[in-house]
Design an enzyme around this catalytic site. Structure first.
Site, PDB file in Angstrom:
ATOM      1  N   LYS A   1       0.838  -1.208   0.000  1.00  0.00           N
ATOM      2  CA  LYS A   1       0.000   0.000   0.000  1.00  0.00           C
ATOM      3  C   LYS A   1       0.871   1.256   0.000  1.00  0.00           C
ATOM      4  CE  LYS A   1      -3.014   0.727   3.546  1.00  0.00           C
ATOM      5  NZ  LYS A   1      -2.997   2.100   4.065  1.00  0.00           N
TER       6      LYS A   1
ATOM      7  N   ARG B   1       2.927   5.966  -3.234  1.00  0.00           N
ATOM      8  CA  ARG B   1       4.077   6.788  -3.629  1.00  0.00           C
ATOM      9  C   ARG B   1       4.348   6.681  -5.127  1.00  0.00           C
ATOM     10  NH1 ARG B   1       4.203   5.637   1.646  1.00  0.00           N
ATOM     11  NH2 ARG B   1       5.521   6.814   3.110  1.00  0.00           N
TER      12      ARG B   1
ATOM     13  N   GLY C   1      -4.976   7.857   5.383  1.00  0.00           N
ATOM     14  CA  GLY C   1      -4.052   8.766   6.061  1.00  0.00           C
ATOM     15  C   GLY C   1      -2.842   9.076   5.197  1.00  0.00           C
TER      16      GLY C   1
ATOM     17  N   SER D   1       7.217   8.866  12.281  1.00  0.00           N
ATOM     18  CA  SER D   1       6.131   8.658  11.324  1.00  0.00           C
ATOM     19  C   SER D   1       6.621   8.866   9.907  1.00  0.00           C
ATOM     20  CB  SER D   1       4.994   9.646  11.627  1.00  0.00           C
ATOM     21  OG  SER D   1       4.188   9.819  10.477  1.00  0.00           O
TER      22      SER D   1
ATOM     23  N   ASP E   1       1.779  -1.318  11.841  1.00  0.00           N
ATOM     24  CA  ASP E   1       0.498  -1.774  11.284  1.00  0.00           C
ATOM     25  C   ASP E   1       0.215  -3.239  11.603  1.00  0.00           C
ATOM     26  OD1 ASP E   1       0.079   0.724  10.242  1.00  0.00           O
ATOM     27  OD2 ASP E   1       0.817   0.223   8.237  1.00  0.00           O
TER      28      ASP E   1
ATOM     29  N   LYS F   1      -4.772   5.633  14.603  1.00  0.00           N
ATOM     30  CA  LYS F   1      -4.822   4.998  13.280  1.00  0.00           C
ATOM     31  C   LYS F   1      -6.284   5.029  12.791  1.00  0.00           C
ATOM     32  CE  LYS F   1      -0.495   4.109  12.894  1.00  0.00           C
ATOM     33  NZ  LYS F   1       0.297   4.831  11.892  1.00  0.00           N
TER      34      LYS F   1
ATOM     35  N   ARG G   1      -6.654   1.435  17.792  1.00  0.00           N
ATOM     36  CA  ARG G   1      -6.390  -0.008  17.647  1.00  0.00           C
ATOM     37  C   ARG G   1      -6.049  -0.683  18.972  1.00  0.00           C
ATOM     38  NH1 ARG G   1      -3.394   0.155  11.694  1.00  0.00           N
ATOM     39  NH2 ARG G   1      -5.357   0.171  10.522  1.00  0.00           N
TER      40      ARG G   1
ATOM     41  N   ARG H   1      -7.597  -3.389   9.183  1.00  0.00           N
ATOM     42  CA  ARG H   1      -6.639  -4.277   9.849  1.00  0.00           C
ATOM     43  C   ARG H   1      -7.239  -4.932  11.093  1.00  0.00           C
ATOM     44  NH1 ARG H   1      -2.489  -3.385   6.484  1.00  0.00           N
ATOM     45  NH2 ARG H   1      -1.887  -1.238   6.073  1.00  0.00           N
TER      46      ARG H   1
HETATM   47  C1  S3P Z   1       2.504   4.729   6.269  1.00  0.00           C
HETATM   48  C2  S3P Z   1       3.077   5.042   7.465  1.00  0.00           C
HETATM   49  C3  S3P Z   1       2.539   4.591   8.762  1.00  0.00           C
HETATM   50  C4  S3P Z   1       1.583   3.425   8.599  1.00  0.00           C
HETATM   51  C5  S3P Z   1       0.602   3.646   7.476  1.00  0.00           C
HETATM   52  C6  S3P Z   1       1.329   3.854   6.170  1.00  0.00           C
HETATM   53  C7  S3P Z   1       3.102   5.259   5.032  1.00  0.00           C
HETATM   54  O1  S3P Z   1       1.835   5.654   9.361  1.00  0.00           O
HETATM   55  O2  S3P Z   1       0.893   3.196   9.807  1.00  0.00           O
HETATM   56  O3  S3P Z   1      -0.275   2.554   7.353  1.00  0.00           O
HETATM   57  O4  S3P Z   1       2.764   4.784   3.931  1.00  0.00           O
HETATM   58  O5  S3P Z   1       3.935   6.170   5.130  1.00  0.00           O
HETATM   59  P1  S3P Z   1       2.570   6.774  10.269  1.00  0.00           P
HETATM   60  O6  S3P Z   1       3.527   7.476   9.426  1.00  0.00           O
HETATM   61  O7  S3P Z   1       1.467   7.691  10.720  1.00  0.00           O
HETATM   62  O8  S3P Z   1       3.187   6.023  11.403  1.00  0.00           O
END
Ligand code: S3P
Length: 423
Positions: A19, A24, A91, A163, A310, A337, A341, A383
């Site tokens: 994902k 990206r 997100g 993050s 995750d 999240k 969770r 999830r």
């Molecule tokens: C992600 C980063 C993580 C992850 C999300 C995907 C990403 O989140 O939990 O499912 O693709 O950069 P955080 O950056 O908020 O930790």
């Protein structure tokens, strides 16, 4: 959906594309000069939200049976969307787009579903404002966000949380900034943005948690092969480890070291997981083979947390079937999240008779007593739904999973694959 106690899970599967890398690939493909062919793309709802947002900004994106074709418009080629951008449940789309939109010459408003509207955006707004961005958000922290055009300059920023979404938002804004952008990470988080930048010709350096980016003239399009998502493979790694008699092979899984915390933890708990056919292009990939094993408890905390953030819901399931105590700490990010969770897993595992306790920054699970079937709520969180389905396979007696269709966010064919394996 009813899930019964399962016999052994056996066979070979391929889980959908990663994902994080799929998002990206579309974003950087859109900003590159030239055409990007993406294979292995995850056709889940979150990644389709990203495609939709870029189409609304004038990027032509074709979808065929085996690839996504992005006709890049160049760094300065996006155009103003007619309406607000809708990022759904995603997100990653929302936060990474903040960074890209901060550098555009037109204003954009962006929002998503009720879950996205509750997720903190202040962490992204703050550094982008330091770079010169003009962003309005509800209570300065939540969607809808409106991002106005402005001139950006590079900053040095120490992340308050490990993050990758936050890091990536700043680096993406750095593409449009005057001067160098530096991000300092408290612990390593997934580095897919940095790897893809390098592949597309952007100068990004990483040393001891310090990442520096020099703004490029342009990105040069390159075809991208997305490996299978270790976060989706995780459900089958745990299912294979806890359902007696199982042996599963999961093909072509991305094993970027910033994502493999689940392998370390499951092995530490006594799981037998082997790796085959390792190869390394822009991202390392291999086949993973898992066999049923007797698991025991462990302690999970500190720097490993971002490497398995995750996977913690499904690791909690593994802990429920392990002998002894498992402590998960330093995982307060789980509260923000797609759902909370920690609360979700503690509440639902209790329904199955698991001895589990919520803590400030994680949970304590005392395994050993076989969990029983229950009716599980899924909190509109993909999830959580898949973790509880894995739990149900190894419970004594049948379970019900409410709103199972939420798995479409990241793994539309999850239940079919499970059935194919004998689940
Ligand atoms: C992600 C980063 C993580 C992850 C999300 C995907 C990403 O989140 O939990 O499912 O693709 O950069 P955080 O950056 O908020 O930790």
């Amino acid at each position: 959906m009813q899930v019964n106690t399962s016999g052994p899970l056996r066979g070979e599967i391929t889980v959908p594309g990663d994902k994080s890398i799929s998002h990206r690939a579309v974003m950087l493909g859109a900003l590159a000069k030239g055409t990007t062919h993406i294979t292995g793309f995850l056709m889940g709802e979150d990644c389709l939200s990203t495609i939709d947002c870029f189409r609304k900004m004038g990027v032509e994106i074709g979808i065929t049976e085996d690839e996504v074709i992005v006709h890049g418009v160049g760094l300065h080629g996006l155009s103003a969307p007619q309406d607000a951008l809708y990022t759904g449940n995603s997100g990653t789309t929302t936060r990474l787009l903040c960074g890209i939109l901060a550098g555009q010459s037109f204003p954009v408003t962006m929002s998503g579903d009720p879950s996205i509207q509750k997720r903190p955006m202040g962490r992204v707004i703050k550094p982008l404002r330091e770079m010169g961005a003009r962003i309005d958000g509800r209570d300065d922290n939540f969607c809808p966000l409106t991002i106005h055009p402005s001139e950006l300059c590079g900053i040095e920023y120490t992340l308050p949380v490990a993050s990758a979404q936050l890091k990536s938002a700043i680096l993406l804004a750095g593409l449009y900034a005057e001067g160098q952008t530096t991000v300092i990470e408290p612990a390593p988080s997934r580095d897919h943005t940095e790897r893809m930048f390098r592949a597309l010709g952007v100068e990004v350096e990483t040393h001891d948690g310090v990442i520096t980016l020099d703004p490029p003239e342009e990105l040069h399009a390159l075809d991208i092969a997305v490996p299978a998502d270790i976060s989706s493979a995780a459900f089958f790694l745990v299912a294979g480890a806890i359902v007696p008699g199982s042996e599963l092979t999961i093909k072509n899984v991305g094993v970027n070291p910033t994502r493999t915390g689940i392998l370390d933890v499951l092995r530490d708990m006594g799981a037998e997981i082997t790796e085959k056919n390792f190869r390394d292009d822009a991202e390392p990939v291999c086949d993973l083979i898992v066999k049923y094993s007797a698991l025991h408890g462990t302690t999970i905390g500190g720097e490993i947390i971002p490497r398995l953030i995750d996977e913690l819901p499904v690791i909690a399931v593994a802990a429920a079937f392990a002998q002894g105590e498992t402590i998960i700490r330093d995982a307060q990010e789980l509260k923000v999240k797609e759902s909370n969770r920690i609360a979700a897993m503690v509440t639902e595992l209790k329904k199955a008779g698991v001895d589990v306790e919520e803590t400030e920054d994680g949970m304590i699970i005392r395994g050993g007593k076989k969990p029983h079937g229950a009716t599980f709520e899924t909190y509109k969180d993909h999830r959580i739904a898949m973790s509880l389905a894995v739990c149900a396979l190894a419970c004594e007696g049948a379970s019900r999973i409410l709103d199972p269709e939420v798995v479409a966010i990241s793994y539309p064919t999850f239940f079919e694959t499970l059935q194919k394996l004998g689940g």
